[in-house]
Write an enzyme that holds these catalytic residues in place. Structure first.
Site, mmCIF file in Angstrom:
data_model
loop_
_atom_site.group_PDB
_atom_site.id
_atom_site.type_symbol
_atom_site.label_atom_id
_atom_site.label_comp_id
_atom_site.label_asym_id
_atom_site.label_seq_id
_atom_site.Cartn_x
_atom_site.Cartn_y
_atom_site.Cartn_z
ATOM 1 N N CYS A 84 37.930 40.310 35.533
ATOM 2 C CA CYS A 84 37.940 40.988 36.846
ATOM 3 C C CYS A 84 39.284 40.842 37.561
ATOM 4 O O CYS A 84 39.553 41.573 38.517
ATOM 5 C CB CYS A 84 36.817 40.462 37.722
ATOM 6 S SG CYS A 84 35.223 40.624 36.921
ATOM 7 N N HIS A 142 38.573 41.990 44.831
ATOM 8 C CA HIS A 142 37.616 42.383 43.785
ATOM 9 C C HIS A 142 36.209 42.509 44.385
ATOM 10 O O HIS A 142 35.746 41.638 45.118
ATOM 11 C CB HIS A 142 37.646 41.349 42.673
ATOM 12 C CG HIS A 142 36.568 41.540 41.661
ATOM 13 N ND1 HIS A 142 36.270 42.774 41.115
ATOM 14 C CD2 HIS A 142 35.686 40.656 41.101
ATOM 15 C CE1 HIS A 142 35.271 42.642 40.269
ATOM 16 N NE2 HIS A 142 34.889 41.374 40.242
ATOM 17 N N ASN A 149 29.791 45.988 40.621
ATOM 18 C CA ASN A 149 30.971 45.255 40.166
ATOM 19 C C ASN A 149 31.543 45.972 38.931
ATOM 20 O O ASN A 149 30.920 45.969 37.877
ATOM 21 C CB ASN A 149 30.535 43.823 39.826
ATOM 22 C CG ASN A 149 31.665 42.973 39.297
ATOM 23 O OD1 ASN A 149 32.722 43.473 38.921
ATOM 24 N ND2 ASN A 149 31.439 41.671 39.257
#
Ligand code: UT7
Length: 320
Positions: A111, A247, A277
């Site tokens: 990520c 993020h 996500n």
């Protein structure tokens, strides 16, 4: 040598699933997902691939930047879900879009991937090796999650975001980044197994495993830490920053960063509610939304912050 973002783009799968759709697959509810994570829906591929979404995002970013494919000399594509091991996703992108003067490299830093890729471009720029880069985060997480595990499958989505960046002496740029491999087990996809003349390991590859609470604790500490370090190193006040683009893993992580930094919520834009996500793609998708909504003006200072599997983290201060 610093970096200037010239244009952005995104590639998003056509289909999406609401929380109620997820509740038909696993024992979950719209209420649980919204309260614990802040997600309302996530896009999931049907015909799209990590490469095809990256191509769409890259085309849009070059168009938005007013840059021709031949002007790109570096392609850095962050992904943990490439379509093929060889050729890598960035080489397929290079071929498709005719970026004939570019070296094409995939980066796996989960990520944190997009921000790590951006920082890698900055390092190349500082070394004077390349000057115009295409940075992409592209993910098809739906192909690695365990669709029977409610604690992970509801969290992730598919998508791609891209930015064209160029070396520029007139902008402020700085970054911090790091890894702690000793905690890597907190987010783990398992191995492929080995098949060769000595070994026949036909174990099924397990789906993505996450120790959510361990990653959560790490995230709520690392985001404010990276931001404060960047501000201090560059003698900047929080009031100098227009947006913190972090993020999009969980709305609660973002709200905790808001509280710990004592900053207004509006400075932490959010789209986790609409995409879930999307790992390395979450930051560039959000950046593209802000750009296309006319929310960025030349001279604005932005801090990106990515964190996740590895464990790894990366944050970058840029001038829009
Ligand atoms: O992008 C990479 C970085 N990733 C992250 O930053 C993720 C960080 N972690 C998180 O965001 C959160 O830890 C999660 C959203 C993953 C989980 O939230 P949580 O508040 O930590 O929940 P939990 O894991 O402690 O689970 C609480 C309860 C459990 O039930 P019991 O044991 O209390 O009866 C779970 O079994 O919620 C249950 N649960 C669910 N219930 C309904 C777990 N998943 C679900 C679900 N629907 N989808």
């Amino acid at each position: 040598m610093a970096v200037r973002i010239l244009g952005t783009g995104r590639g998003i799968p056509k289909n999406y699933m609401t929380n109620d759709d997820m509740a038909k697959l696993v024992d979950t509810s719209d209420e649980w997902i919204k309260t614990r994570v802040g997600i309302e829906k996530r896009h999931i591929v049907e015909t799209e691939t990590t490469t095809s979404m990256a191509i769409e995002a890259a085309k849009e970013a070059m168009d938005n930047a007013g840059i021709k494919p031949e002007e790109i000399d570096l392609i850095l594509l962050a992904t943990v879900t490439n379509d093929k091991v060889v050729p890598n996703c960035s080489c397929q992108l290079q071929a498709e879009l005719g970026m004939v003067n570019a070296i094409a490299i995939d980066i796996n830093s989960a990520c944190a991937g997009f921000v790590v890729a951006l920082n890698t471009a900055i390092a190349y720029f500082k070394a004077g090796i390349y000057k115009t880069a295409l940075i992409i985060g592209s993910e098809t997480l739906s192909k690695i999650v365990d669709w029977t595990d409610r604690s992970t499958c509801v969290l992730f989505g598919d998508g791609s975001g891209a930015a064209v960046v160029r070396a520029d002496d007139t902008a402020i740029t700085d970054f911090v980044q790091g890894s702690d491999g000793t905690k890597g087990g907190a987010l783990d996809r398992g191995t492929w197994g080995v098949v060769n003349p000595f070994v026949k390991d036909d174990a099924k590859v397990p789906g993505l495993y996450m120790d959510g609470q361990a990653v959560y604790k790490f995230a709520v500490k690392i985001v404010p830490k990276c931001i404060e370090e960047l501000l201090e190193r560059n003698n900047l006040d929080k009031s100098d920053i227009k947006y913190y683009i972090v993020h999009q893993a969980n709305l609660r992580i973002i709200q905790t960063a808001v509280k710990r930094l004592g900053e207004p919520e509006e400075k932490f834009p959010v789209n986790v509610d609409r995409y879930g996500n999307t790992s390395s793609a979450s930051i560039p998708i959000l950046l593209d939304e802000l750009n296309r909504d006319g929310k960025l003006e030349r001279g604005d200072k932005i801090i990106f912050c990515g964190f996740g599997g590895g464990l790894s983290w990366a944050a970058t201060l840029v001038t829009w």
